[in-house]
Design an enzyme around this catalytic site. Structure first.
Site, PDB file in Angstrom:
ATOM      1  N   HIS A  32       9.339  -3.610   3.320  1.00 39.20           N
ATOM      2  CA  HIS A  32       8.941  -3.799   1.919  1.00 39.20           C
ATOM      3  C   HIS A  32      10.170  -4.080   1.045  1.00 39.20           C
ATOM      4  CE1 HIS A  32       5.576  -0.955   3.192  1.00 39.20           C
ATOM      5  NE2 HIS A  32       4.924  -2.016   2.781  1.00 39.20           N
ATOM      6  N   MET A  59       0.843  -1.198   0.000  1.00 39.12           N
ATOM      7  CA  MET A  59       0.000   0.000   0.000  1.00 39.12           C
ATOM      8  C   MET A  59       0.880   1.249   0.000  1.00 39.12           C
ATOM      9  SD  MET A  59      -3.400  -1.005   2.086  1.00 39.12           S
ATOM     10  CE  MET A  59      -2.786  -0.712   3.719  1.00 39.12           C
ATOM     11  N   GLY A  60       2.128   1.094  -0.432  1.00 37.00           N
ATOM     12  CA  GLY A  60       3.019   2.244  -0.530  1.00 37.00           C
ATOM     13  C   GLY A  60       3.607   2.639   0.811  1.00 37.00           C
ATOM     14  N   GLU A 107       5.794 -11.229   7.501  1.00 33.20           N
ATOM     15  CA  GLU A 107       5.229 -11.874   8.700  1.00 33.20           C
ATOM     16  C   GLU A 107       4.751 -10.861   9.733  1.00 33.20           C
ATOM     17  OE1 GLU A 107       8.151 -14.628  10.198  1.00 33.20           O
ATOM     18  OE2 GLU A 107       7.525 -16.190   8.788  1.00 33.20           O
ATOM     19  N   LYS A 108       5.060  -9.604   9.527  1.00 32.08           N
ATOM     20  CA  LYS A 108       4.538  -8.563  10.415  1.00 32.08           C
ATOM     21  C   LYS A 108       3.016  -8.652  10.470  1.00 32.08           C
ATOM     22  CE  LYS A 108       4.029  -4.152  11.941  1.00 32.08           C
ATOM     23  NZ  LYS A 108       2.770  -3.892  11.281  1.00 32.08           N
ATOM     24  N   ASP A 109       2.405  -8.879   9.304  1.00 32.69           N
ATOM     25  CA  ASP A 109       0.964  -9.126   9.245  1.00 32.69           C
ATOM     26  C   ASP A 109       0.762 -10.632   9.160  1.00 32.69           C
ATOM     27  OD1 ASP A 109      -0.070  -6.346   9.141  1.00 32.69           O
ATOM     28  OD2 ASP A 109       1.171  -6.282   7.350  1.00 32.69           O
TER      29      ASP A 109
HETATM   30  O1  PAF Z   1      -0.096  -5.778   3.728  1.00 27.48           O
HETATM   31  C1  PAF Z   1      -0.495  -4.884   2.973  1.00 27.48           C
HETATM   32  O2  PAF Z   1       0.191  -3.903   2.681  1.00 27.48           O
HETATM   33  C2  PAF Z   1      -1.894  -4.967   2.382  1.00 27.48           C
HETATM   34  O3  PAF Z   1      -2.770  -5.528   3.299  1.00 27.48           O
HETATM   35  C3  PAF Z   1      -1.936  -5.717   1.037  1.00 27.48           C
HETATM   36  C4  PAF Z   1      -1.485  -7.151   1.185  1.00 27.48           C
HETATM   37  C5  PAF Z   1      -1.042  -4.995   0.045  1.00 27.48           C
HETATM   38  C6  PAF Z   1      -3.353  -5.723   0.488  1.00 27.48           C
HETATM   39  O4  PAF Z   1      -3.837  -4.454   0.249  1.00 27.48           O
END
Ligand code: PAF
Length: 281
Positions: free
Chosen positions: A36, A29-30, A149-151
């Site tokens: 990232h 999501m930028g 893995e943070k999410d």
């Molecule tokens: O983890 C994220 O940044 C978002 O939940 C994702 C996987 C890009 C979906 O919008």
């Protein structure tokens, strides 16, 4: 930029017409940070081409204020991505390209994986995530897709989604990247005040405390101690500390010991919610 940046999914075919190459996708999501960038590096090391998507997905936000305040740094993001060279492309779609006229999430059976933690608190959040991830995986048919893995709960849900839809893409989970003081990288960290940023690493300290306690104590005692740890801190409000089975996300029972588990924390600092997790085996 030397890299290919495109807004319409149809443009993709022009660039990736060679079907024999492997493609790694990194959906984001930028507001890109080192977490990232570690996904992008891993994807580049395992595929011929990498596609980074930047799309702030409206259907995964249950809170309009959170959506509005989500950082938007497209120019900076493109600068960061361009350093990786020519095998990388960036997809920055418009809402209408992803959703057409009606912006809403599909409904999936996520097999109870969305009944606790973030799924319980952020109603509909994972349905929105699943909708946009299905869109990316079906549109681009990548060889592999990379998530942090943070999410962790999101990662398990996406693995389940890909399997249940019979998608050929392999879902790859990558370790959490932390700042030197232990704070897990997150785009939301940009929104913390200096005081909040200073105390935010205590979320990780709380998780490490849980790991230490798990050597001797049962789940109930671990939970009590972790909660007490946060009660003694100002500025941070613990929302939950939960330990679960690392695959099913079924929570431990109070009198159970944790041999193989995952510990999760959500905490708020002012308006900002932070989440983090740790391996507890
Ligand atoms: O983890 C994220 O940044 C978002 O939940 C994702 C996987 C890009 C979906 O919008």
């Amino acid at each position: 930029y030397y890299m290919f940046v495109f807004n319409y999914s149809q443009q993709f075919d022009k660039c990736f017409s060679d079907k024999s190459i492997s493609i790694g996708i990194v959906p984001t999501m930028g507001a890109l940070h080192d977490g990232h960038l570690s996904l992008i590096k891993k994807a580049l090391s395992e595929n011929d081409k990498v596609l980074v998507t930047i799309f702030v997905n409206p259907t995964q936000f249950d809170d309009n204020l959170d959506l509005k305040s989500y950082p938007n740094e497209l120019e900076k993001d493109l600068d960061k991505i361009s350093q990786f060279g020519e095998n990388i492309s960036v997809f920055t779609p418009d809402k209408s390209d992803v959703y057409g006229d009606e912006i809403h999430a599909k409904q999936y059976d996520l097999k109870e994986l969305d009944n606790i933690m973030e799924g319980k608190i952020r109603k509909g959040h994972f349905q929105g995530v699943a909708t946009v991830v299905e869109y990316f995986l079906k549109t681009f048919s990548p060889t592999k897709a990379y998530f942090g893995e943070k999410d962790y709960q999101q990662l398990l849900i996406i693995k389940h989604l890909s399997k249940s839809l019979n998608l050929p893409t392999k879902i790859v989970g990558c370790p959490i990247v932390r700042a030197t003081d232990g704070l897990a990288m997150s785009s939301r960290n940009l929104l913390l005040s200096p005081e909040e940023r200073k105390i935010a690493p205590e979320v990780y300290t709380g998780l490490k405390l849980a790991v230490k306690l798990a050597k001797k104590e049962k789940y109930k005692k671990i939970q009590t101690e972790v909660r007490a740890f946060f009660q003694n801190l100002s500025l941070i409000k613990l929302e939950y500390f939960i330990a679960t089975d690392p695959f099913t996300l079924v929570e431990f029972k109070p009198n159970e010991t944790i041999k193989s588990g995952r510990g999760f924390i959500a905490a708020s600092l002012g308006e900002i919610r932070l989440i983090d997790n740790i391996n507890m085996s």
